[in-house]
Design a protein around this motif. Structure first.
Motif, PDB file in Angstrom:
ATOM      1  N   SER A 298     -14.758  -5.123   4.508  1.00 34.28           N
ATOM      2  CA  SER A 298     -13.225  -5.433   4.641  1.00 34.28           C
ATOM      3  C   SER A 298     -13.075  -6.930   4.555  1.00 34.28           C
ATOM      4  O   SER A 298     -11.860  -7.384   4.363  1.00 34.28           O
TER       5      SER A 298
ATOM      6  N   THR B 170     -11.937  -7.368   0.722  1.00 30.31           N
ATOM      7  CA  THR B 170     -11.361  -6.337  -0.240  1.00 30.31           C
ATOM      8  C   THR B 170      -9.943  -6.329   0.004  1.00 30.31           C
ATOM      9  O   THR B 170      -9.524  -7.154   1.146  1.00 30.31           O
ATOM     10  N   ARG B 171      -9.110  -5.940  -0.656  1.00 30.22           N
ATOM     11  CA  ARG B 171      -7.693  -5.624  -0.871  1.00 30.22           C
ATOM     12  C   ARG B 171      -7.543  -4.312  -0.077  1.00 30.22           C
ATOM     13  O   ARG B 171      -6.152  -3.961  -0.249  1.00 30.22           O
TER      14      ARG B 171
ATOM     15  N   VAL C 220      -3.409  -0.713   0.165  1.00 31.53           N
ATOM     16  CA  VAL C 220      -4.292  -1.280  -0.951  1.00 31.53           C
ATOM     17  C   VAL C 220      -3.469  -2.160  -1.463  1.00 31.53           C
ATOM     18  O   VAL C 220      -2.549  -1.782  -2.277  1.00 31.53           O
TER      19      VAL C 220
ATOM     20  N   ARG D 140      -3.109  -6.304  -3.102  1.00 33.40           N
ATOM     21  CA  ARG D 140      -3.816  -7.637  -3.796  1.00 33.40           C
ATOM     22  C   ARG D 140      -3.531  -8.799  -2.476  1.00 33.40           C
ATOM     23  O   ARG D 140      -4.121  -9.937  -2.474  1.00 33.40           O
TER      24      ARG D 140
ATOM     25  N   THR E 221      -6.097  -9.447   0.334  1.00 32.75           N
ATOM     26  CA  THR E 221      -7.443 -10.157   0.220  1.00 32.75           C
ATOM     27  C   THR E 221      -7.401 -11.293   0.766  1.00 32.75           C
ATOM     28  O   THR E 221      -6.733 -12.357   0.801  1.00 32.75           O
TER      29      THR E 221
ATOM     30  N   HIS F 185     -19.493   3.524  -0.093  1.00 32.27           N
ATOM     31  CA  HIS F 185     -18.576   2.467  -0.759  1.00 32.27           C
ATOM     32  C   HIS F 185     -19.185   2.474  -2.104  1.00 32.27           C
ATOM     33  O   HIS F 185     -18.765   2.544  -3.335  1.00 32.27           O
TER      34      HIS F 185
ATOM     35  N   GLY G  60     -18.617  -3.670  -1.560  1.00 36.27           N
ATOM     36  CA  GLY G  60     -17.255  -4.258  -1.556  1.00 36.27           C
ATOM     37  C   GLY G  60     -16.893  -4.537  -2.973  1.00 36.27           C
ATOM     38  O   GLY G  60     -15.742  -4.284  -3.055  1.00 36.27           O
TER      39      GLY G  60
ATOM     40  N   ASN H  80     -13.737  -2.433  -4.100  1.00 31.47           N
ATOM     41  CA  ASN H  80     -12.620  -3.236  -4.174  1.00 31.47           C
ATOM     42  C   ASN H  80     -11.709  -3.175  -5.690  1.00 31.47           C
ATOM     43  O   ASN H  80     -10.614  -3.342  -5.570  1.00 31.47           O
ATOM     44  N   ASN H  81     -12.365  -2.700  -6.627  1.00 33.18           N
ATOM     45  CA  ASN H  81     -12.072  -2.816  -8.057  1.00 33.18           C
ATOM     46  C   ASN H  81     -12.200  -1.528  -8.583  1.00 33.18           C
ATOM     47  O   ASN H  81     -11.316  -1.134  -9.522  1.00 33.18           O
TER      48      ASN H  81
ATOM     49  N   SER I 259     -12.296   1.586  -6.848  1.00 39.04           N
ATOM     50  CA  SER I 259     -11.509   2.199  -5.665  1.00 39.04           C
ATOM     51  C   SER I 259     -12.598   3.219  -5.347  1.00 39.04           C
ATOM     52  O   SER I 259     -13.893   3.213  -5.322  1.00 39.04           O
TER      53      SER I 259
END
Length: 382
Positions: free
Chosen positions: A143, A146-147, A163, A165, A168, A197, A250, A254-255, A257
């Motif tokens: 965390s 991440t966003r 979620v 941006r 971040t 993750h 992460g 983070n990208n 999902s």
């Protein structure tokens, strides 16, 4: 195919990197920080250590220790009130996923106004949050970079997935020296969270070559180091490798999902206030068994990254090898066998499943599911 890659602007890592991070914080020109942490880190003196190091950089601070496990709307509101009374110009989160998520909620509401529930979903905010520096003390949630921001709505008994941006962090800090004090159970749970993750990102419908590379290296590092980190928490090599592994995981999720493991685990956490990493670990093999009919080839690669010999196996057998490896790792780090052991109740499955289907994390699961199928996965996990 187009994709956007989200990551904090600056990420400082490695054993003993905390002092370098303090210099970076000073160079941003902040004057007063709200340190968002939990009671455990206050009692252990870690929060006071951070406040002292900030003072040495001419940065004043005030400590908010109200970040509870599975942080709630009330926790965010209490922290926001302290930030506003204290006229802080930045937020520093200290801890694992709970302080980081609580701090994100505070920082987002500080600039966007309203309630944190207003931002449930994807990219609902209009303005960047108050600058956030995330100092990590666990190796699991990611965390700090991440966003994703997960906040419990206690009135609905659900975890809200935000979620955005704009949540971040500006700067993330991963110093394994701060992770040595993690107890075995927390080390195991956060490590299995990181594995979840990585695997969910790898089989995600939004996966890209970049996220694949991050996910597979994370899976490899976790498989090689988590058992030792649990067995001997003072092993700095294992701790540092786990810090890198969780960060790589992460970067992946983070990208790319996540999937139904997280969508379902969020409901268990919101309904029963259970530890997130443990819920993920219990659900992971069951959800991947469900997914295997769609993404067996990818799960076979996961098995290989976990150290399984898949030579001569077909895709379906390789997928089964991945599930066997996941179960073995969870067993070796003493994760409970089923949801029943955690106190979940069979009669709650319909509402848990209905809420899981509303969770944004499920949108990128490789195999779609309906209410009946999610209920079946929950039952199998008991």
């Amino acid at each position: 195919m187009t994709s956007t890659f989200f990551i904090p602007a600056v990420n400082i890592m490695g054993n003993g990197c905390l002092d370098e991070a303090m210099t970076a914080i000073r160079n941003y020109g902040f004057r007063k920080a709200l340190i968002v942490t939990d009671v455990g880190l206050v009692n252990a003196g870690v929060a006071a250590l951070i406040a002292k190091k900030l003072a040495q950089q001419d940065v004043d601070s005030v400590i908010f220790d109200g970040a509870k496990p599975n942080p709630s709307i009330v926790n965010v509101e209490s922290g926001l009130a302290l930030l506003q009374r204290s006229a802080c110009d930045c937020v520093i989160s200290l801890g694992g996923g709970s302080p980081h998520d609580c701090a994100k909620g505070i920082a987002l509401c500080a600039t966007n106004g309203g309630k944190i529930a207003d931002y449930e979903g994807v990219d609902r905010s209009l303005k960047p949050q108050l600058p956030l520096i995330a100092i990590n003390t666990t190796a699991g949630t990611a965390s700090e970079m991440t966003r994703f921001c997960i906040i419990t709505d206690e009135s609905r008994h659900v975890k809200m997935a935000i979620v955005d941006r704009n949540v971040t962090p500006l700067l993330s800090v991963n110093d394994p020296a701060l992770m040595v004090g993690m107890p075995k159970g927390l080390t195991a749970a956060t490590g299995m969270d990181a594995l979840t993750h990585a695997i969910e990102a790898y089989v995600s419908t939004a996966a890209t070559p970049i996220t694949d590379t991050c996910a597979l290296k994370a899976i490899e590092l976790i498989s090689l180091n988590l058992r030792q980190a649990v067995r001997d928490g003072s092993d700095m090599n294992a701790r540092e490798n786990m810090a890198y592994a969780q960060f790589l995981a992460g970067m992946a999720f983070n990208n790319a999902s996540l999937g139904f493991v997280h969508a379902m685990a969020h409901q268990l956490g919101g309904f029963y206030d259970l530890p997130h990493g443990v819920c993920n670990a219990v659900l992971l093999p069951h959800v991947q068994t469900f997914n295997a009919t769609i993404c067996a080839e990818r799960l076979a690669v996961v098995a290989q990254a976990m150290g399984s010999d898949i030579q001569g196996l077909n895709a379906e057998q390789g997928a089964e090898a991945a599930i066997v490896a996941i179960r073995a790792l969870a067993r070796d780090v003493q994760i409970p066998a089923g949801l029943g052991d955690l106190g979940a109740k069979l009669e709650d499955i319909p509402i848990l499943a209905a809420n899981a289907l509303k969770d944004a994390c499920g949108l990128t699961n490789p195999r779609a599911a309906d209410q009946r199928q999610i209920e079946a996965i929950f039952r199998n996990a008991f």
